[in-house]
Design a protein around this motif. Sequence first.
Motif: not given
Length: 212
Positions: A2-9, A34-39, A49-63
């Motif tokens: 399994v490959r996990i790409i772990l990012v911060r918001h 802007q940083q989210g769009q760059q990411l 194959q899947a995107v999972i995020a913390s439910p807090l807006q700053r993470a969910a919107v970045t995702a």
Amino acid sequence: MVRIILVRHGETEWNAAGRFQGQEDTQLSRLGRQQGQQLAQALQDVPLQAVIASPLQRAAVTAGFCAAAHGLPVHTDRRLLEINHGRWEGMTAAEVQEQYKELFLQWHRAPHTVQMPGGESLADMQVRIREAMREYCRQYERQTVLIVAHDAVNKVAVCSALGLPLQAFWQIKQDNTCINVLEYDRDCWRLVLLNSVAHRGGLFIAEEQKGL
């Protein structure tokens, strides 16, 4: 494997101001979006194959920026919530240092020994993060999963994966929208990439955030 790409918001106004956010549901700043769009652009050719995020807006919107580029939904998981800073949430680092001098010093010298006033400890977090990561490894065998979470969450996840004690918390840096890559195979974690910010135009970010 399994490959996990772990990012911060992406950045929030509270990040810029050095405020402790914890589980307060703050929004991305203009720069954070802007940083989210760059990411998203940096990850657009990575097969996810899947995107999972913390439910807090700053993470969910970045995702959401990243998921949209792949035509995927964003699944949220409360186990990825940032550490509960309790009474420190909303306060600046300077305010916390003034009102909780000894505990603030302890947080920076021995974070594994700190119980946040009215909040969590790193050990509390580690329980839920380990549970989530184990589940992802079972559920997404032979897949690549993007996880968008928070500073402390990512640091604890990396410590747990590598078998590092929580004392190592401050030895790991997590800049906004940084990319980490972890692989899990045959009961073994491997760190492939840590705190990469090349998509933001440089090898590293010199600034240090204070509200952590």
